[in-house]
Enzyme design. Structure first.
Site, PDB file in Angstrom:
ATOM      1  N   ASP A  84     102.333  66.331  46.435  1.00  0.00           N
ATOM      2  CA  ASP A  84     101.905  67.224  45.355  1.00  0.00           C
ATOM      3  C   ASP A  84     102.938  68.329  45.107  1.00  0.00           C
ATOM      4  O   ASP A  84     103.806  68.596  45.947  1.00  0.00           O
ATOM      5  CB  ASP A  84     100.567  67.888  45.702  1.00  0.00           C
ATOM      6  CG  ASP A  84      99.406  66.922  45.602  1.00  0.00           C
ATOM      7  OD1 ASP A  84      99.666  65.714  45.477  1.00  0.00           O
ATOM      8  OD2 ASP A  84      98.243  67.374  45.673  1.00  0.00           O
ATOM      9  N   HIS A 236     103.080  67.554  50.572  1.00  0.00           N
ATOM     10  CA  HIS A 236     103.659  68.325  49.470  1.00  0.00           C
ATOM     11  C   HIS A 236     105.183  68.229  49.503  1.00  0.00           C
ATOM     12  O   HIS A 236     105.789  68.308  50.581  1.00  0.00           O
ATOM     13  CB  HIS A 236     103.245  69.801  49.554  1.00  0.00           C
ATOM     14  CG  HIS A 236     101.770  70.028  49.410  1.00  0.00           C
ATOM     15  ND1 HIS A 236     100.897  69.906  50.468  1.00  0.00           N
ATOM     16  CD2 HIS A 236     101.015  70.354  48.326  1.00  0.00           C
ATOM     17  CE1 HIS A 236      99.660  70.157  50.055  1.00  0.00           C
ATOM     18  NE2 HIS A 236      99.697  70.428  48.764  1.00  0.00           N
TER      19      HIS A 236
END
Length: 706
Positions: A84, A236
């Site tokens: 992400d 992430h």
């Protein structure tokens, strides 16, 4: 005075100005939105009621476009790594390098704004066989924004990716989400709304919470499924320092590969077709347009920051130069190193008058009362229709002559008076100006220096009881008189005001009198005197009281003429920029100063106001208020200094904050109107101000105003 035929003032530019300001505000707002992108995970509404049990206990891949939710899980021994908050120019390439080295594929949920910033990374992700999904356009929590904003976030992201890759995405990872067990009812409703536009939600089985930087071993442990189970793993590649994520990934991939795991994309993991479909030409064009809009908004924001920085630096530099020059001027005129000879030769005062019945009697009476030994007053009536000449004639004052002529304009009236004058020293006075008894004497003393060809007096606003008058009073004291002290020291005085100025007769004859081809004949004349090789100085003690405009409409008309006429004079004398003799000081100092501070910066002022409005909407109010107070304090200190130099009371300073909210805008809009008028080639006609006689009454009741 004289009336010239002119076309109607242009109007369309006001609409263009408003449109430009609206576009600038929209661009700044858009830039603020796309740059305010944060990272992290975990819902902000964790205390809200949970989503339906069928969803919280099901798989992480959710299709919610039908009444009954459909949840899918990843099969055993398969891991769908998801990343992400990217793409990030530092961390995404490192993640891709690790994945390529270990022959693994993953799904990247991208932030739309960052897609437009780093399109090359998005293309690399796709080229290396990875899958792309949406992480919204600005990484907002979908359940915490209005429905229109949530829909826009998803649409913009899909459009941005289509413009860069030619593909449309359907997978959606809602920002600040985690596993299905933590899904709340508001988040679930937001995902159902997103399903209406074709999005499939992807949550996680395992959230490594690498945004907390728990350490590489902790991330590896959190990402490892138990008992051979498959999983969607949330990691992430943007939004902060992801060095631990990269290191953990490099350790996790070979370890789980040895245990028999396979790393793939979400769609392949659940056995579904590719989630990315070819985008139409319209979607690609919209994506390209959106990217350039974002780039343009960023350029505009950067340009505004540069503009504000330059304007602030110029303002501070201007203030420093003004203060230094003012101190030098005060030291020179108030404590002269040697006593200069007294000037007491004959003086002719020329008063051009057109419909000045309200003030002419007070003006002439103040001149006759001057404490000067040899003075004649010549009133040139320029075709008045209100009995101006008759008023002066009925006064029957000794030493006062009235000359009548057909209306030909102020320059013609002045030239008539110059030809009729008997003295070698001439004082030019507006018909609404009142002198103090010592004004003429103080004004002409500078002619003791044979190099001085003209002298500017100190103009003061008499009708300053109302708010508009106070604002003009501050402007005269701060802007005009501080500038004149600076011009005197730098020997580049561009304007002797029409209200009070003294000239040698030979100087006026040498420059062919007062020019009539500009609307700022006083500025034009002063520039001609400078270029003829004469010094022009400022005498602070020669005070003239004038009636300033008493309404915004009159103020607009007066300043419009002044500004337009000044630009005419600057253009007329532009060749001074190349001159090396006396005119060179005007060209090297005066004209650049006027260009920057009276034209360029005022033209940029609307953009500064838009930036201030943008600040109210997007910046912390405390920071904005602190900056505004600091600037206001600097202005107040400048004003107080100027008032003390002019021996004025500090009382009007209370009106300074309000001056920034109305008066400043009127002044820069005047410049805008003047520039447009000049660009389109209109000829501005004379705009005569209606006199009320208030100045004369005020001066009679309070002659010094101090």
């Amino acid at each position: 005075m004289a009336r010239h035929v002119a076309r109607r003032d242009p109007r369309a530019h006001w609409l263009l100005l408003l449109l430009g300001m609206a576009v600038l505000l929209a661009a700044l707002s858009f830039n603020a939105m796309v740059t305010n992108v944060t990272g992290g995970s975990g819902p902000s509404n964790a205390h809200a009621s949970p989503a339906p049990r069928a969803v919280t206990t099901g798989g992480p891949v959710l299709r919610l476009d039908s009444p009954t939710p459909i949840a899918r899980r990843i099969p055993a021994r398969i891991i769908a790594l998801t990343f992400d908050d990217g793409p990030d120019p530092r961390w995404t390439p490192q993640v891709l390098d690790v994945l390529r080295r270990h022959h693994a594929h993953a799904t990247f949920f991208l932030v739309g704004a960052r897609v437009n910033e780093h399109p090359e990374l998005v293309r690399r992700i796709l080229a290396e066989g990875h899958e792309i999904g949406s992480n919204t356009f600005t990484h907002v929590e979908l359940s915490a924004v209005p429905a229109w904003r949530a829909a826009s976030e998803l649409s913009w992201t899909r459009t941005a990716i289509a413009g860069v890759t030619g593909r449309e995405v359907t997978l959606l990872r809602p920002p600040f989400s985690s596993t299905t067990t933590s899904l709340t009812a508001p988040q679930y409703q937001a995902l159902r709304d997103a399903a209406g536009s074709g999005h499939v939600a992807v949550l996680a089985d395992r959230d490594v919470k690498d945004w907390q930087r728990p350490g590489v071993p902790a991330i590896v442990q959190a990402a490892s499924p138990q008992a051979g189970a498959g999983a969607v793993v949330l990691m992430h590649d943007g939004g902060g320092d992801r060095s631990q994520t990269v290191a953990a990934l490099d350790r996790l991939l070979p370890r789980l590969t040895r245990e028999g795991y396979r790393f793939t994309t979400v769609s392949e993991g659940i056995g579904a077709p590719s989630s990315m479909v070819p985008a139409g030409a319209g979607a690609r064009l919209s994506g390209t347009t959106l990217r350039w809009a974002q780039v343009g908004a960023g350029w505009l924001a950067s340009a505004m920051n540069v503009l504000l920085g330059v304007a602030l630096a110029l303002g501070v530099a201007r203030l420093a130069v003004q203060v230094v020059c003012a101190q030098l001027h005060v030291r020179r005129v108030r404590r002269p190193s040697r006593r200069r000879p007294e000037v007491n030769g004959p003086v002719s005062v020329i008063v051009p008058a057109y419909n000045e019945a309200a003030n002419i009697a007070a003006t002439v009476r103040s001149l006759v009362a001057s404490a000067y030994p040899a003075l004649e007053v010549i009133v040139v009536d320029d075709g008045s229709t209100d009995g101006t000449a008759e008023i002066v004639e009925r006064m029957r004052l000794r030493g006062v002559r009235v000359i009548r002529q057909a209306n030909a304009g102020k320059p013609a009236a002045l030239n008539t008076g110059i030809r009729a004058a008997r003295a070698e020293l001439l004082v030019l006075v507006d018909g609404d100006t009142v002198f103090q008894p010592d004004t003429v004497y103080r004004l002409v003393q500078g002619f003791a220096d044979p190099t001085v060809g003209a002298i500017s007096g100190n103009t003061k606003v008499a009708n300053r009881r109302r708010l508009l008058g106070r604002w003009q009073h501050l402007e005269y004291v701060i802007g005009f008189n501080l500038d004149r002290r600076m011009y005197d020291v730098l020997e580049c005085m561009p304007t002797i005001p029409g209200a009070i100025g003294a000239f040698r007769r030979e100087v006026l004859l040498g420059v062919a009198g007062v020019p009539s081809d500009t609307l700022a004949e006083d500025t034009d004349l002063t520039m001609k005197v400078l270029r003829a090789g004469w010094r022009v100085v400022y005498e602070e003690g020669a005070i003239a009281w004038t009636e300033a405009p008493s309404s915004l409409r009159q103020l607009w008309r007066q300043r419009y003429r002044w500004c337009y006429g000044t630009m005419q004079a600057m253009w007329k004398h532009r060749h001074a920029l190349r001159e090396q003799d006396a005119g060179g000081k005007l060209g090297r100092r005066g004209l650049p100063y006027l260009t920057v501070f009276q034209i360029v910066l005022p033209l940029a002022a609307p953009a500064v106001d838009v930036f201030a409005l943008y600040g109210l909407l997007f910046l912390p109010w405390s920071s904005l208020a602190l900056a505004w107070v600091a600037l206001l304090l600097l202005q107040a200190l400048t004003a107080a200094y100027a008032l003390r130099l002019d021996r004025e009371r500090l009382g009007p300073l209370w009106s300074l904050p309000f001056q920034q909210l109305v008066y400043r805008q009127v002044m820069y809009l005047v410049v805008v109107q003047s520039v447009v008028t000049a660009v389109v080639g209109n000829r501005l006609r004379w705009q005569r101000m209606v006199r009320t006689g208030e100045a004369a009454a005020l001066v009679d009741s309070a002659p010094t105003g101090r």
